[in-house]
Design a protein around this motif. Sequence first.
Motif, PDB file in Angstrom:
ATOM      1  N   ALA A 179       0.827  -1.215   0.000  1.00 53.32           N
ATOM      2  CA  ALA A 179       0.000   0.000   0.000  1.00 53.32           C
ATOM      3  C   ALA A 179       0.858   1.260   0.000  1.00 53.32           C
ATOM      4  CB  ALA A 179      -0.937  -0.001   1.211  1.00 53.32           C
ATOM      5  N   ALA A 180       2.045   1.154   0.631  1.00 51.15           N
ATOM      6  CA  ALA A 180       2.921   2.326   0.721  1.00 51.15           C
ATOM      7  C   ALA A 180       3.907   2.391  -0.447  1.00 51.15           C
ATOM      8  CB  ALA A 180       3.674   2.312   2.048  1.00 51.15           C
ATOM      9  N   GLY A 181       3.919   1.358  -1.311  1.00 54.04           N
ATOM     10  CA  GLY A 181       4.814   1.368  -2.468  1.00 54.04           C
ATOM     11  C   GLY A 181       6.274   1.161  -2.135  1.00 54.04           C
ATOM     12  N   ILE A 182       6.542   0.459  -1.007  1.00 49.68           N
ATOM     13  CA  ILE A 182       7.925   0.254  -0.571  1.00 49.68           C
ATOM     14  C   ILE A 182       8.323  -1.203  -0.789  1.00 49.68           C
ATOM     15  CG2 ILE A 182       9.524   0.364   1.384  1.00 49.68           C
ATOM     16  CD1 ILE A 182       7.584   2.482   2.605  1.00 49.68           C
ATOM     17  N   ALA A 190      17.162   3.079   4.817  1.00 51.66           N
ATOM     18  CA  ALA A 190      17.221   3.771   3.524  1.00 51.66           C
ATOM     19  C   ALA A 190      15.838   4.191   3.041  1.00 51.66           C
ATOM     20  CB  ALA A 190      17.899   2.877   2.491  1.00 51.66           C
ATOM     21  N   VAL A 191      14.862   4.145   3.943  1.00 49.71           N
ATOM     22  CA  VAL A 191      13.511   4.584   3.589  1.00 49.71           C
ATOM     23  C   VAL A 191      13.330   6.012   4.123  1.00 49.71           C
ATOM     24  CG1 VAL A 191      11.040   4.168   3.935  1.00 49.71           C
ATOM     25  CG2 VAL A 191      12.611   2.239   3.623  1.00 49.71           C
ATOM     26  N   SER A 192      12.824   6.879   3.267  1.00 44.61           N
ATOM     27  CA  SER A 192      12.723   8.303   3.628  1.00 44.61           C
ATOM     28  C   SER A 192      11.623   8.560   4.663  1.00 44.61           C
ATOM     29  CB  SER A 192      12.441   9.140   2.388  1.00 44.61           C
ATOM     30  OG  SER A 192      11.099   8.920   1.971  1.00 44.61           O
ATOM     31  N   ARG A 193      11.726   9.713   5.271  1.00 47.19           N
ATOM     32  CA  ARG A 193      10.736  10.145   6.251  1.00 47.19           C
ATOM     33  C   ARG A 193       9.334  10.217   5.640  1.00 47.19           C
ATOM     34  NH1 ARG A 193      12.384  15.093  10.168  1.00 47.19           N
ATOM     35  NH2 ARG A 193      10.889  14.679  11.831  1.00 47.19           N
ATOM     36  N   ALA A 194       9.274  10.735   4.437  1.00 46.10           N
ATOM     37  CA  ALA A 194       7.969  10.880   3.770  1.00 46.10           C
ATOM     38  C   ALA A 194       7.346   9.507   3.491  1.00 46.10           C
ATOM     39  CB  ALA A 194       8.131  11.660   2.469  1.00 46.10           C
ATOM     40  N   ARG A 195       8.196   8.561   3.107  1.00 44.28           N
ATOM     41  CA  ARG A 195       7.649   7.232   2.796  1.00 44.28           C
ATOM     42  C   ARG A 195       7.240   6.499   4.071  1.00 44.28           C
ATOM     43  NH1 ARG A 195      11.072   3.919  -1.106  1.00 44.28           N
ATOM     44  NH2 ARG A 195       9.142   3.376  -2.166  1.00 44.28           N
ATOM     45  N   TYR A 196       7.942   6.759   5.179  1.00 42.28           N
ATOM     46  CA  TYR A 196       7.511   6.169   6.449  1.00 42.28           C
ATOM     47  C   TYR A 196       6.164   6.741   6.889  1.00 42.28           C
ATOM     48  CZ  TYR A 196      11.396   3.131   7.690  1.00 42.28           C
ATOM     49  OH  TYR A 196      12.284   2.089   7.727  1.00 42.28           O
ATOM     50  N   ALA A 197       5.919   7.990   6.547  1.00 44.21           N
ATOM     51  CA  ALA A 197       4.604   8.570   6.864  1.00 44.21           C
ATOM     52  C   ALA A 197       3.507   7.803   6.114  1.00 44.21           C
ATOM     53  CB  ALA A 197       4.585  10.055   6.489  1.00 44.21           C
ATOM     54  N   ARG A 198       3.793   7.469   4.866  1.00 38.29           N
ATOM     55  CA  ARG A 198       2.815   6.693   4.086  1.00 38.29           C
ATOM     56  C   ARG A 198       2.664   5.290   4.647  1.00 38.29           C
ATOM     57  NH1 ARG A 198       4.316   6.646  -2.026  1.00 38.29           N
ATOM     58  NH2 ARG A 198       2.337   5.506  -2.075  1.00 38.29           N
ATOM     59  N   LEU A 199       3.791   4.720   5.080  1.00 42.44           N
ATOM     60  CA  LEU A 199       3.748   3.356   5.605  1.00 42.44           C
ATOM     61  C   LEU A 199       2.946   3.293   6.909  1.00 42.44           C
ATOM     62  CD1 LEU A 199       4.603   0.400   5.445  1.00 42.44           C
ATOM     63  CD2 LEU A 199       6.742   1.018   6.598  1.00 42.44           C
ATOM     64  N   ALA A 200       3.208   4.244   7.798  1.00 41.20           N
ATOM     65  CA  ALA A 200       2.473   4.255   9.069  1.00 41.20           C
ATOM     66  C   ALA A 200       0.973   4.410   8.823  1.00 41.20           C
ATOM     67  CB  ALA A 200       2.993   5.383   9.965  1.00 41.20           C
ATOM     68  N   CYS A 265       4.748  -6.488  -5.279  1.00 40.14           N
ATOM     69  CA  CYS A 265       4.672  -6.195  -6.705  1.00 40.14           C
ATOM     70  C   CYS A 265       5.973  -5.519  -7.119  1.00 40.14           C
ATOM     71  CB  CYS A 265       3.490  -5.276  -7.019  1.00 40.14           C
ATOM     72  SG  CYS A 265       3.553  -4.669  -8.737  1.00 40.14           S
ATOM     73  N   PRO A 266       6.731  -6.138  -8.029  1.00 39.38           N
ATOM     74  CA  PRO A 266       8.037  -5.589  -8.389  1.00 39.38           C
ATOM     75  C   PRO A 266       7.935  -4.247  -9.112  1.00 39.38           C
ATOM     76  CG  PRO A 266       7.457  -7.446  -9.809  1.00 39.38           C
ATOM     77  CD  PRO A 266       6.414  -7.376  -8.732  1.00 39.38           C
ATOM     78  N   ARG A 267       6.768  -3.906  -9.612  1.00 43.03           N
ATOM     79  CA  ARG A 267       6.640  -2.633 -10.322  1.00 43.03           C
ATOM     80  C   ARG A 267       6.136  -1.515  -9.394  1.00 43.03           C
ATOM     81  NH1 ARG A 267       3.300  -1.521 -15.866  1.00 43.03           N
ATOM     82  NH2 ARG A 267       3.586   0.743 -15.883  1.00 43.03           N
ATOM     83  N   CYS A 268       5.174  -1.851  -8.540  1.00 41.68           N
ATOM     84  CA  CYS A 268       4.600  -0.816  -7.666  1.00 41.68           C
ATOM     85  C   CYS A 268       5.476  -0.524  -6.450  1.00 41.68           C
ATOM     86  CB  CYS A 268       3.218  -1.246  -7.166  1.00 41.68           C
ATOM     87  SG  CYS A 268       1.973  -1.380  -8.469  1.00 41.68           S
ATOM     88  N   GLN A 269       6.347  -1.454  -6.106  1.00 44.68           N
ATOM     89  CA  GLN A 269       7.122  -1.287  -4.877  1.00 44.68           C
ATOM     90  C   GLN A 269       8.609  -1.136  -5.191  1.00 44.68           C
ATOM     91  OE1 GLN A 269       4.534  -4.735  -3.128  1.00 44.68           O
ATOM     92  NE2 GLN A 269       5.644  -3.830  -1.411  1.00 44.68           N
ATOM     93  N   ARG A 270       9.200  -0.052  -4.702  1.00 44.74           N
ATOM     94  CA  ARG A 270      10.612   0.233  -4.971  1.00 44.74           C
ATOM     95  C   ARG A 270      11.395   0.440  -3.699  1.00 44.74           C
ATOM     96  NH1 ARG A 270      11.658  -0.812 -10.394  1.00 44.74           N
ATOM     97  NH2 ARG A 270       9.614  -0.660 -11.377  1.00 44.74           N
TER      98      ARG A 270
END
Length: 270
Positions: A179-182, A190-200, A265-270
């Motif tokens: 859901a967070a695209g990670i 190596a995960v950014s602050r902004a992406r952790y906000a999406r993950l939480a 998903c290898p395309r949606c998640q980086r």
Amino acid sequence: MPELPEVETTRRGIAPHLEGHRVTRVLLRRPDLRWPIPRAIRTALPGQRIDAVERRAKYLLLHTAAGSALLHLGMSGSLRVLPADTPAGKHDHYDLALDSGRVLRFTDPRRFGCLLWQPAGRLHPLLAGLGPEPLDAAFDGDHLWRLSRGRSAPVKTFLMDQGVVVGVGNIYASEALFAAGIHPKRAAGAVSRARYARLAAAVRRILAHAIARGGTTLRDFLAPDGAPGYFEQELAVYGRAGEPCRVCGTPIRAIALGQRSTFYCPRCQR
DNA sequence: CAGTGACCCTGGGTGC
DNA sequence: TGCACCCAGGGTCACT
């Protein structure tokens, strides 16, 4: 089997039958669960009134004036409230008999579950060092971001660490990362602050929704009233190896991380 | 301290 | 029908 939503579903199912009732008797059929059932369960618990049934992480606590029974379902455990004369099956390891004429019965084929005792006013060692509840305000992206600095372990392993945040097990870790695209293998540090906000936000949303759906029934999870969970049909990646991603159509991949199957998903998640 | 893998246990599904 | 093998949603522990 049970992650936070399944344990919470169990709590909601049993609480109305326990709260305000006394434990009249404890019947141990197989005391060798994950840990031996301590003597206090037989000596201190009978006669006590259960004031409240709480969930902390994946543990259930039956609070009484003398202390709290600490229950864990492990991988294959489940709880039901039954009439006292219901015949017990092979994997029914203990009953807590209640003054209502019913029993709280624990079933667990693999015996990874446990039944422990926490004296009043003390915190059981298993509960010390646990991270925040994912649905509490103390849990947010910044919490994950701060704890993850300098950590090289995969972000999925990090997310499942109960010292980081509790209750996120193997299913919902894969789901939240999707859901967070990670990418689940990305180093936590190596995960950014902004992406952790999406993950939480994804963790909160998915767990809350799964609770509302009664949890996830993969093969055998049933709520105490016998109802299955309905979240399975909404899983985006878990158990869907080779099937098309619901967003982009790319086949979902399965890998192993820390001995646990992981889907992404290898395309949606980086 | 962080990270990795072994291990706890039983049952269900699969392939030969 | 039998059997060997793999897999499973939990977590702790020993070791590097």
